[in-house]
Design a protein around this motif. Structure first.
Motif, PDB file in Angstrom:
ATOM      1  N   ASN A 179       0.813  -1.223   0.000  1.00 37.95           N
ATOM      2  CA  ASN A 179       0.000   0.000   0.000  1.00 37.95           C
ATOM      3  C   ASN A 179       0.844   1.270   0.000  1.00 37.95           C
ATOM      4  O   ASN A 179       0.578   2.217   0.761  1.00 37.95           O
ATOM      5  CB  ASN A 179      -0.968   0.004   1.200  1.00 37.95           C
ATOM      6  N   ARG A 180       1.822   1.328  -0.837  1.00 37.22           N
ATOM      7  CA  ARG A 180       2.688   2.501  -0.988  1.00 37.22           C
ATOM      8  C   ARG A 180       3.187   2.553  -2.426  1.00 37.22           C
ATOM      9  O   ARG A 180       3.002   1.619  -3.209  1.00 37.22           O
ATOM     10  CB  ARG A 180       3.879   2.417  -0.021  1.00 37.22           C
ATOM     11  N   ARG A 181       3.834   3.668  -2.754  1.00 36.56           N
ATOM     12  CA  ARG A 181       4.450   3.775  -4.070  1.00 36.56           C
ATOM     13  C   ARG A 181       5.689   2.880  -4.131  1.00 36.56           C
ATOM     14  O   ARG A 181       6.314   2.580  -3.105  1.00 36.56           O
ATOM     15  CB  ARG A 181       4.845   5.224  -4.363  1.00 36.56           C
ATOM     16  N   LEU A 182       6.031   2.485  -5.322  1.00 33.28           N
ATOM     17  CA  LEU A 182       7.235   1.673  -5.518  1.00 33.28           C
ATOM     18  C   LEU A 182       8.478   2.528  -5.311  1.00 33.28           C
ATOM     19  O   LEU A 182       8.516   3.701  -5.701  1.00 33.28           O
ATOM     20  CB  LEU A 182       7.241   1.071  -6.920  1.00 33.28           C
ATOM     21  N   ARG A 183       9.500   1.945  -4.715  1.00 33.94           N
ATOM     22  CA  ARG A 183      10.777   2.622  -4.509  1.00 33.94           C
ATOM     23  C   ARG A 183      11.677   2.422  -5.719  1.00 33.94           C
ATOM     24  O   ARG A 183      11.457   1.512  -6.524  1.00 33.94           O
ATOM     25  CB  ARG A 183      11.435   2.086  -3.237  1.00 33.94           C
ATOM     26  N   VAL A 184      12.698   3.266  -5.823  1.00 34.30           N
ATOM     27  CA  VAL A 184      13.557   3.241  -7.007  1.00 34.30           C
ATOM     28  C   VAL A 184      14.189   1.870  -7.209  1.00 34.30           C
ATOM     29  O   VAL A 184      14.205   1.337  -8.323  1.00 34.30           O
ATOM     30  CB  VAL A 184      14.640   4.338  -6.911  1.00 34.30           C
ATOM     31  N   ASN A 185      14.717   1.268  -6.157  1.00 34.69           N
ATOM     32  CA  ASN A 185      15.346  -0.041  -6.311  1.00 34.69           C
ATOM     33  C   ASN A 185      14.355  -1.107  -6.741  1.00 34.69           C
ATOM     34  O   ASN A 185      14.728  -2.078  -7.415  1.00 34.69           O
ATOM     35  CB  ASN A 185      16.049  -0.454  -5.013  1.00 34.69           C
ATOM     36  N   GLU A 186      13.098  -0.941  -6.372  1.00 33.66           N
ATOM     37  CA  GLU A 186      12.062  -1.877  -6.817  1.00 33.66           C
ATOM     38  C   GLU A 186      11.729  -1.648  -8.288  1.00 33.66           C
ATOM     39  O   GLU A 186      11.538  -2.612  -9.047  1.00 33.66           O
ATOM     40  CB  GLU A 186      10.832  -1.721  -5.942  1.00 33.66           C
ATOM     41  N   LEU A 187      11.671  -0.391  -8.689  1.00 32.42           N
ATOM     42  CA  LEU A 187      11.441  -0.098 -10.100  1.00 32.42           C
ATOM     43  C   LEU A 187      12.560  -0.671 -10.959  1.00 32.42           C
ATOM     44  O   LEU A 187      12.304  -1.209 -12.046  1.00 32.42           O
ATOM     45  CB  LEU A 187      11.340   1.416 -10.311  1.00 32.42           C
ATOM     46  N   LYS A 188      13.795  -0.564 -10.493  1.00 32.47           N
ATOM     47  CA  LYS A 188      14.915  -1.120 -11.257  1.00 32.47           C
ATOM     48  C   LYS A 188      14.745  -2.617 -11.455  1.00 32.47           C
ATOM     49  O   LYS A 188      15.009  -3.143 -12.536  1.00 32.47           O
ATOM     50  CB  LYS A 188      16.243  -0.803 -10.562  1.00 32.47           C
ATOM     51  N   ARG A 189      14.301  -3.313 -10.423  1.00 27.39           N
ATOM     52  CA  ARG A 189      14.085  -4.756 -10.545  1.00 27.39           C
ATOM     53  C   ARG A 189      12.988  -5.072 -11.566  1.00 27.39           C
ATOM     54  O   ARG A 189      13.108  -6.020 -12.344  1.00 27.39           O
ATOM     55  CB  ARG A 189      13.706  -5.348  -9.192  1.00 27.39           C
TER      56      ARG A 189
ATOM     57  N   ARG B 214      20.349  -3.680 -13.493  1.00 28.07           N
ATOM     58  CA  ARG B 214      21.180  -4.213 -12.412  1.00 28.07           C
ATOM     59  C   ARG B 214      21.038  -3.304 -11.187  1.00 28.07           C
ATOM     60  O   ARG B 214      20.808  -2.101 -11.305  1.00 28.07           O
ATOM     61  CB  ARG B 214      22.637  -4.334 -12.851  1.00 28.07           C
ATOM     62  N   ASP B 215      21.201  -3.895 -10.018  1.00 27.81           N
ATOM     63  CA  ASP B 215      20.994  -3.140  -8.787  1.00 27.81           C
ATOM     64  C   ASP B 215      21.958  -1.970  -8.644  1.00 27.81           C
ATOM     65  O   ASP B 215      21.628  -0.968  -8.002  1.00 27.81           O
ATOM     66  CB  ASP B 215      21.138  -4.063  -7.573  1.00 27.81           C
ATOM     67  N   ASN B 216      23.159  -2.084  -9.229  1.00 31.24           N
ATOM     68  CA  ASN B 216      24.142  -1.007  -9.072  1.00 31.24           C
ATOM     69  C   ASN B 216      24.076   0.021 -10.210  1.00 31.24           C
ATOM     70  O   ASN B 216      24.955   0.874 -10.331  1.00 31.24           O
ATOM     71  CB  ASN B 216      25.555  -1.575  -8.960  1.00 31.24           C
ATOM     72  N   PHE B 217      23.029  -0.035 -11.034  1.00 32.54           N
ATOM     73  CA  PHE B 217      22.812   0.997 -12.041  1.00 32.54           C
ATOM     74  C   PHE B 217      22.351   2.249 -11.310  1.00 32.54           C
ATOM     75  O   PHE B 217      21.394   2.219 -10.541  1.00 32.54           O
ATOM     76  CB  PHE B 217      21.766   0.540 -13.057  1.00 32.54           C
ATOM     77  N   GLU B 218      23.028   3.370 -11.543  1.00 31.64           N
ATOM     78  CA  GLU B 218      22.761   4.606 -10.799  1.00 31.64           C
ATOM     79  C   GLU B 218      21.996   5.615 -11.649  1.00 31.64           C
ATOM     80  O   GLU B 218      22.395   5.918 -12.769  1.00 31.64           O
ATOM     81  CB  GLU B 218      24.079   5.236 -10.337  1.00 31.64           C
ATOM     82  N   PHE B 219      20.903   6.121 -11.092  1.00 32.94           N
ATOM     83  CA  PHE B 219      20.124   7.159 -11.760  1.00 32.94           C
ATOM     84  C   PHE B 219      20.413   8.511 -11.122  1.00 32.94           C
ATOM     85  O   PHE B 219      20.579   8.615  -9.908  1.00 32.94           O
ATOM     86  CB  PHE B 219      18.629   6.850 -11.670  1.00 32.94           C
ATOM     87  N   VAL B 220      20.442   9.541 -11.952  1.00 35.77           N
ATOM     88  CA  VAL B 220      20.735  10.900 -11.518  1.00 35.77           C
ATOM     89  C   VAL B 220      19.458  11.732 -11.581  1.00 35.77           C
ATOM     90  O   VAL B 220      18.701  11.644 -12.558  1.00 35.77           O
ATOM     91  CB  VAL B 220      21.823  11.541 -12.410  1.00 35.77           C
ATOM     92  N   GLY B 221      19.205  12.534 -10.536  1.00 36.31           N
ATOM     93  CA  GLY B 221      18.082  13.450 -10.585  1.00 36.31           C
ATOM     94  C   GLY B 221      17.118  13.272  -9.434  1.00 36.31           C
ATOM     95  O   GLY B 221      17.300  12.423  -8.558  1.00 36.31           O
ATOM     96  N   SER B 222      16.067  14.074  -9.438  1.00 35.70           N
ATOM     97  CA  SER B 222      15.040  14.018  -8.407  1.00 35.70           C
ATOM     98  C   SER B 222      14.247  12.721  -8.530  1.00 35.70           C
ATOM     99  O   SER B 222      14.346  11.997  -9.530  1.00 35.70           O
ATOM    100  CB  SER B 222      14.093  15.208  -8.553  1.00 35.70           C
ATOM    101  N   ARG B 223      13.411  12.436  -7.523  1.00 34.18           N
ATOM    102  CA  ARG B 223      12.599  11.220  -7.558  1.00 34.18           C
ATOM    103  C   ARG B 223      11.675  11.212  -8.775  1.00 34.18           C
ATOM    104  O   ARG B 223      11.505  10.174  -9.437  1.00 34.18           O
ATOM    105  CB  ARG B 223      11.793  11.096  -6.261  1.00 34.18           C
ATOM    106  N   SER B 224      11.056  12.326  -9.087  1.00 32.20           N
ATOM    107  CA  SER B 224      10.168  12.374 -10.250  1.00 32.20           C
ATOM    108  C   SER B 224      10.952  12.223 -11.550  1.00 32.20           C
ATOM    109  O   SER B 224      10.474  11.598 -12.509  1.00 32.20           O
ATOM    110  CB  SER B 224       9.363  13.679 -10.263  1.00 32.20           C
TER     111      SER B 224
END
Length: 365
Positions: A303-313, A318-328
């Motif tokens: 019952n919450r929004r998905l987190r970035v690491n969950e979206l990556k999955r 790969r888990d160590n792929f790094e995204f740059v920027g704000s959450r949106s």
């Protein structure tokens, strides 16, 4: 293992298609991406870039500049061109706008920027990705699609289009997209076949893929993921309190009279299907959008929004792929990507004898 050659990337975004191309044996040596955060994400994760990402609109970028950025001499051609022009005019979610239904969205012309570079750079092979609604037989999509195929032919290429659902290729997300694969006629290369499905199951009331090998589920993908709570993950506002009672895999229709709810909150089919949509751990995720509204899912079954690491999955990054920027910004970058696992199999279709074409794990965690 041998490299298949140099790739150049248009509309690169955060690099989902690029990640797959590199896994399939290419080196992405140059990329064009107008969004600053996405360009920075590319530069953080890709080691073979010969020059910084060209961070401007492709309308302003010459083919010569792209080839120079890749380190190619004037007489050299890239081995592979990849890219997914923005799909706003043809996306199902945009068809409620009359000016988009009429094909008046100026971003439609970005398909022509792809074919311009294809015509001028003359790569041996290309992959073009887009929303499958581009193939619809309506006044917005059909003329644009027919023009695209005509320009590919006039550029000197044989091509084959097909809509693929990412879930049929081991991605834990139902995400249908159009992939056009092509080869330069003068190269005498064989026209590839799209990769065969590796998984299967139910999608939009029908069975697809290899049903004997079930789709990878969201529960399997998110098993063991390490993710810290995010400040904006709780769903509040007018409808957030309704989310906990919705069963996993269901949506706002749970609160309708037709479904027998004692206190209906919505009329039947009065909202988008993704409204208050909750993941089921037993099925692939529905398509994750780049710019979801406040009540647009999929939401986690907790019952919450998905987190970035969950979206990556769910996208097979790969888990160590790094995204740059704000959450949106990160949401938009991931939501616009081709899942790397699918991208690898699509690009590997050009090289059917390469062992990299074998089925691989869902993600390298």
């Amino acid at each position: 293992m041998a490299m298949h050659g140099v790739a150049i990337s248009l509309f690169a975004g955060a690099g989902g298609l690029d990640e797959g191309a590199e896994q399939a044996g290419y080196q992405v040596r140059a990329a064009v991406e107008w969004d600053r955060d996405a360009a920075a994400t590319m530069e953080k994760n890709f080691d073979h870039l010969h020059s910084p990402v060209i961070n401007r609109s492709i309308v302003e970028v010459t083919t010569e500049e792209i080839l120079t950025a890749a380190g190619l001499a004037a007489s050299e051609r890239p081995d592979l061109l990849i890219g997914g022009p923005p799909c706003t005019p043809f996306s199902k979610s945009g068809f409620w706008l009359e000016w988009k239904r009429q094909g008046l969205d100026p971003t439609a012309s970005l398909l022509q920027e792809y074919t311009r570079v294809l015509r001028e750079a003359q790569p041996d092979r290309f992959v073009l990705e887009n929303v499958y609604a581009l193939t619809y037989n309506n006044t917005a999509s059909r003329p644009a699609y027919e023009r695209l195929l005509r320009e590919i032919d006039e550029a000197g290429y044989d091509a084959v289009p097909k809509v693929l659902n990412a879930a049929d290729y081991g991605v834990p997300q139902s995400r249908p997209r159009l992939f056009i694969l092509g080869v330069r006629r003068k190269s005498k290369l064989p026209l590839p076949e799209h990769p065969a499905a590796t998984h299967g199951g139910q999608w939009e009331r029908r069975a697809t893929g290899v049903v004997a090998r079930p789709h990878v589920t969201a529960g399997e993908a998110l098993l063991g993921v390490i993710s810290e709570p995010e400040p904006s993950e709780q769903v509040g506002g007018k409808y957030g309190h309704l989310l906990p009672d919705i069963p996993p895999g269901d949506n706002y229709l749970f609160y309708t009279e037709q479904r027998g709810h004692p206190n209906p909150q919505f009329r039947w089919r009065s909202k988008y299907w993704s409204f208050l949509l909750k993941l089921s751990p037993d099925r692939p995720s529905p398509t994750v959008q780049a710019q979801p509204g406040p009540y647009i899912g999929p939401f986690h079954w907790e019952n919450r929004r998905l987190r970035v690491n969950e979206l990556k999955r769910l996208f097979t990054f790969r888990d160590n792929f790094e995204f740059v920027g704000s959450r949106s910004s990160v949401q938009a970058q991931i939501g616009n990507c081709v899942p790397p696992r699918l991208a690898r199999q699509v690009v590997a279709a050009f090289h059917p004898d390469d062992p990299r074409n074998d089925d691989a794990p869902v993600a390298e965690h």
